[in-house]
Motif scaffolding. Structure first.
Motif, short mmCIF file in Angstrom:
data_model
loop_
_atom_site.label_atom_id
_atom_site.label_comp_id
_atom_site.label_asym_id
_atom_site.label_seq_id
_atom_site.Cartn_x
_atom_site.Cartn_y
_atom_site.Cartn_z
N ILE A 157 -5.52 -8.16 3.98
CA ILE A 157 -6.61 -8.08 4.96
C ILE A 157 -7.54 -6.90 4.71
O ILE A 157 -8.58 -6.78 5.34
CB ILE A 157 -6.06 -8.04 6.42
CG1 ILE A 157 -5.05 -6.90 6.59
CG2 ILE A 157 -5.46 -9.37 6.81
CD1 ILE A 157 -4.66 -6.68 8.05
N ALA A 158 -7.18 -6.04 3.77
CA ALA A 158 -8.09 -4.96 3.37
C ALA A 158 -7.57 -4.38 2.06
O ALA A 158 -6.37 -4.50 1.76
CB ALA A 158 -8.12 -3.86 4.43
N ILE A 159 -8.48 -3.82 1.28
CA ILE A 159 -8.08 -3.22 0.00
C ILE A 159 -8.61 -1.79 -0.03
O ILE A 159 -9.79 -1.55 0.19
CB ILE A 159 -8.64 -4.04 -1.18
CG1 ILE A 159 -8.06 -5.46 -1.14
CG2 ILE A 159 -8.33 -3.37 -2.50
CD1 ILE A 159 -8.61 -6.40 -2.18
N VAL A 160 -7.69 -0.86 -0.29
CA VAL A 160 -8.04 0.56 -0.25
C VAL A 160 -7.48 1.20 -1.53
O VAL A 160 -6.31 0.99 -1.84
CB VAL A 160 -7.39 1.21 1.00
CG1 VAL A 160 -7.62 2.70 1.03
CG2 VAL A 160 -7.92 0.56 2.28
N THR A 161 -8.31 1.95 -2.24
CA THR A 161 -7.79 2.54 -3.49
C THR A 161 -8.13 4.03 -3.61
O THR A 161 -9.17 4.47 -3.15
CB THR A 161 -8.36 1.83 -4.75
OG1 THR A 161 -9.78 1.90 -4.71
CG2 THR A 161 -7.92 0.40 -4.85
N ASP A 162 -7.22 4.75 -4.25
CA ASP A 162 -7.46 6.17 -4.51
C ASP A 162 -8.65 6.32 -5.46
O ASP A 162 -9.47 7.20 -5.31
CB ASP A 162 -6.24 6.78 -5.24
CG ASP A 162 -5.07 7.01 -4.31
OD1 ASP A 162 -5.23 6.84 -3.09
OD2 ASP A 162 -3.98 7.36 -4.83
N SER A 163 -8.68 5.44 -6.48
CA SER A 163 -9.73 5.57 -7.49
C SER A 163 -10.79 4.50 -7.23
O SER A 163 -10.85 3.92 -6.16
CB SER A 163 -9.11 5.36 -8.86
OG SER A 163 -8.54 4.07 -8.89
N GLY A 164 -11.57 4.23 -8.25
CA GLY A 164 -12.49 3.09 -8.18
C GLY A 164 -13.84 3.43 -7.60
O GLY A 164 -14.10 4.53 -7.14
N SER A 165 -14.73 2.44 -7.69
CA SER A 165 -16.08 2.62 -7.20
C SER A 165 -16.53 1.30 -6.59
O SER A 165 -15.80 0.32 -6.63
CB SER A 165 -16.99 2.97 -8.36
OG SER A 165 -17.16 1.80 -9.13
N LYS A 166 -17.76 1.31 -6.07
CA LYS A 166 -18.27 0.13 -5.37
C LYS A 166 -18.36 -1.10 -6.25
O LYS A 166 -18.47 -2.22 -5.76
CB LYS A 166 -19.66 0.44 -4.83
CG LYS A 166 -19.65 1.27 -3.59
CD LYS A 166 -21.07 1.38 -3.11
CE LYS A 166 -21.16 2.16 -1.82
NZ LYS A 166 -22.49 2.14 -1.27
N THR A 167 -18.41 -0.89 -7.58
CA THR A 167 -18.54 -2.07 -8.44
C THR A 167 -17.23 -2.38 -9.16
O THR A 167 -17.22 -3.17 -10.09
CB THR A 167 -19.65 -1.88 -9.49
OG1 THR A 167 -19.30 -0.78 -10.30
CG2 THR A 167 -20.99 -1.65 -8.86
N SER A 168 -16.11 -1.78 -8.73
CA SER A 168 -14.87 -2.10 -9.41
C SER A 168 -14.46 -3.53 -9.03
O SER A 168 -14.89 -4.05 -8.00
CB SER A 168 -13.77 -1.09 -9.07
OG SER A 168 -13.54 -1.10 -7.69
#
Ligand code: PEP
Ligand code: MG
Length: 588
Positions: free
Chosen positions: A187-198
């Protein structure tokens, strides 16, 4: 930041990447190579070690069979067959005998022995000059990880099967992880790394679920099963939210649902500006399952089919026939609407796991052996895909798109190979669309600078702003430390897009934008004002962009772009575009 398990409400700020609000329990996903200790085993205890191995192999077999049965039930027989190869690894008597020999020779614990032997196998398979056998390296790696986890008594994590609705909080989500996400339960995805286009974000958007990236070390402060609230509008994660906070968000959610309803109604209407200019809004998809979303969101066909996900999802290289069937399904299902199939864009942030033979490790993968560069070296694989696309073109309105073209020579080589495929099909009497439109993605600055030359060899352009911004501004699109410098409204980006459009239009070629910039109402009017003809985006984001298109005049968008081109501050350009959209998207 609180210690795990602390009960106080804590708000942690990240980068909002996909809109929406979710409240639920955490599924913590830490992607690491399994670590294990190394210790001595007395000769008298070797039999016990062997028994531990046998037990771990048995448990692994049961786990894989369970997964296989679930996959068969949910996704079908074809997908489930992938696990046959995994089961075969467990039965490999040579691998088991060699592990026992290793134990006898080294007297090391069985994790070390099994790992040493499986690593030798992986290396040997990866170097074999046979595609099928090379792929087995990936199977062995997957199974070996699982066996070692079972030896250590750890539970293997898997994003494909969540136990109920869960908020995924991960240190990192690779594109192949993203492709496997359990769409019914995340229901949601949250990451330590990454950016808006990952790619995790791209998947979240296609699932209409909130995503937040760049949370640095959040995974160290939450535990599996914690309750968190994710606000994908402002990019905050709230640990242990109070009743008051939940109440406030409940009200926000009701309000947002009302807005969504209004947007949904607008999405059923034609995409035409107030002064009568039609703006085709197309869909970006990664797999055939998403065709329903294309229709539900009233997209005018597919502007970008990221075909590499056929490869990433299955961890194997699909045959020409498998690809043909997927593309044909898309072409038939959209009954005459365009289906723009982009040829393989593997490498960079999308390596094909388990194929080190095809994708050797690189110091700078984004500047490395990626997409068309890979295809022009592996012409056998490239030709299979080109033939599959050509054959599918007999069944609908198929267009072909090359990624990561850097100049006219490369494009000429790709087109020559395409011509060879056309000739082969003609000789075999296999039907295909002789007028198939062939486009070039403009996502490397050298392609943008030579747009006039590329236009001579292309029927249309599609601007990939995700990469074009990355390469023009020298900002790694996946690096959260510099995510604030990733500025779509940078004057350099505006000029590059303006120049590409001008060159294309001079030769009567249409220009689409299929990067994430196209799906943001803040930038949609700016792109259209710069002369872009079409926009392509993840299907659920079509509604807000269409709402804006229907509420604006193209003359105003052109004035906006003309003014933006004279400005020097990305922040001010962004603010001006935001005001433009806000003034037209009033929903009360
Ligand atoms: C882009 O670069 O904008 C694009 C659409 O391609 P991808 O995100 O798949 O690299
Ligand atoms: Mg790209």
């Amino acid at each position: 930041m609180p210690a795990p398990g602390t009960q106080n409400e804590t708000v942690i700020q990240g980068i909002a990447a996909s809109q929406g609000i979710a409240y639920g329990q955490v599924f913590l996903y830490i992607k690491n190579d399994v670590e294990f200790p190394s210790y001595h085993i007395d000769a008298g205890k070797h039999t016990e070690e062997i028994a531990r191995l046998e037990q771990a192999l048995l448990v692994t077999r049961q786990q894989i069979q369970k997964i296989q049965a679930e996959v068969e039930k949910n996704l079908g027989n074809e997908e489930a067959r992938i696990f046959d190869a995994h089961l075969l690894v467990l039965e490999d008597q040579a691998l088991i005998a060699e592990t026992i020999r290793e134990l006898e020779q080294t007297s090391k614990n069985i994790e070390v022995c099994f790992n040493n032997v499986s690593q030798r196998y992986i290396k040997a398979f990866a170097e074999i000059d046979d595609e099928y056998l090379r792929e087995r390296a990936g199977d062995i790696r997957d199974v070996a990880q699982r066996v070692i986890q079972n030896l250590l008594g750890q539970t293997a994590q898997n994003l494909a099967r969540l136990a109920g609705k869960r908020i995924i909080i991960a240190n990192d989500i690779t594109p192949s992880d993203a492709a496997s996400i359990d769409r019914g339960h995340a229901i949601a995805i949250v990451t330590d790394s990454g950016s808006k286009t990952s790619h995790a974000v791209i998947v979240a958007r296609s699932m209409r679920c909130p995503a937040i990236v760049g949370l640095r070390d959040l995974t160290r402060h939450v535990r599996d099963g914690d309750w968190v609230l994710v606000d994908g509008y402002d990019g905050s994660v709230i640990l242990n939210p109070t009743e008051q906070t939940l109440f406030r968000y409940g009200k926000i959610q009701t309000q947002k649902r009302g807005i969504e309803q209004r947007l949904h109604e607008a999405s059923r209407r034609p995409s035409i500006t107030l002064d009568g200019v039609a703006v085709p809004l197309r869909a970006n998809i990664e797999k055939v399952d998403e065709l329903q979303l294309v229709k539900d969101n009233c997209a005018e066909g597919v502007g970008l089919f990221r075909s590499e996900f056929l490869y990433l999802r299955n961890h194997h290289i699909p045959s020409e026939q498998e690809q043909y069937l997927a593309y044909k399904t898309a072409a038939e299902s959209l009954a005459g609407a365009p289906v723009t199939i982009r040829t393989l864009d593997l490498g960079g942030d999308k390596p094909l796991a388990g194929n080190p033979g095809l994708f050797p490790p690189e110091a700078n993968p984004f500047l490395g052996f990626r997409a068309i560069r890979f295809c022009l070296e592996h012409t056998d694989l490239f030709k299979e895909q080109l033939r599959a696309i050509l054959r599918a073109s007999a069944h609908g309105n198929v267009l072909l798109l090359y990624p990561m073209i850097s100049g006219a020579g490369e494009l000429a080589r790709a087109n020559a190979i395409l011509d060879e495929c056309r000739a082969e099909l003609r000789r075999a009497g296999t039907p295909f669309d002789e007028t198939l439109q062939v486009g070039t993605m403009i996502e490397i600055p050298s392609a943008a600078a030579t747009a006039d030359l590329l236009a001579r060899q292309s029927d249309f352009f599609s601007i990939g702003t995700n990469d074009l911004i990355q390469y023009t501004l020298a900002i790694d699109r996946g690096n959260d430390r510099i995510a604030h410098l990733y500025e779509p409204a940078h004057p350099a980006i505006l000029r590059v897009i303006r120049n590409v459009v001008t060159e294309a239009h001079q030769q009567k070629r249409k220009v689409s934008v299929c990067g994430e910039m196209a799906s943001d109402p803040v930038y949609a009017a700016l792109l259209l004002g710069l002369g872009v003809d079409e926009l392509s985006m993840t299907p659920p984001l079509i509604a807000p962009v269409k709402y804006l298109v229907r509420a604006m005049k193209m003359t105003d968008a052109r004035a906006l772009a003309a003014k933006a081109l004279k400005m020097d501050s990305p922040e001010e350009i962004h603010a001006m575009c935001e005001n433009f959209a806000a003034a037209r998207m009033v929903m009360d």
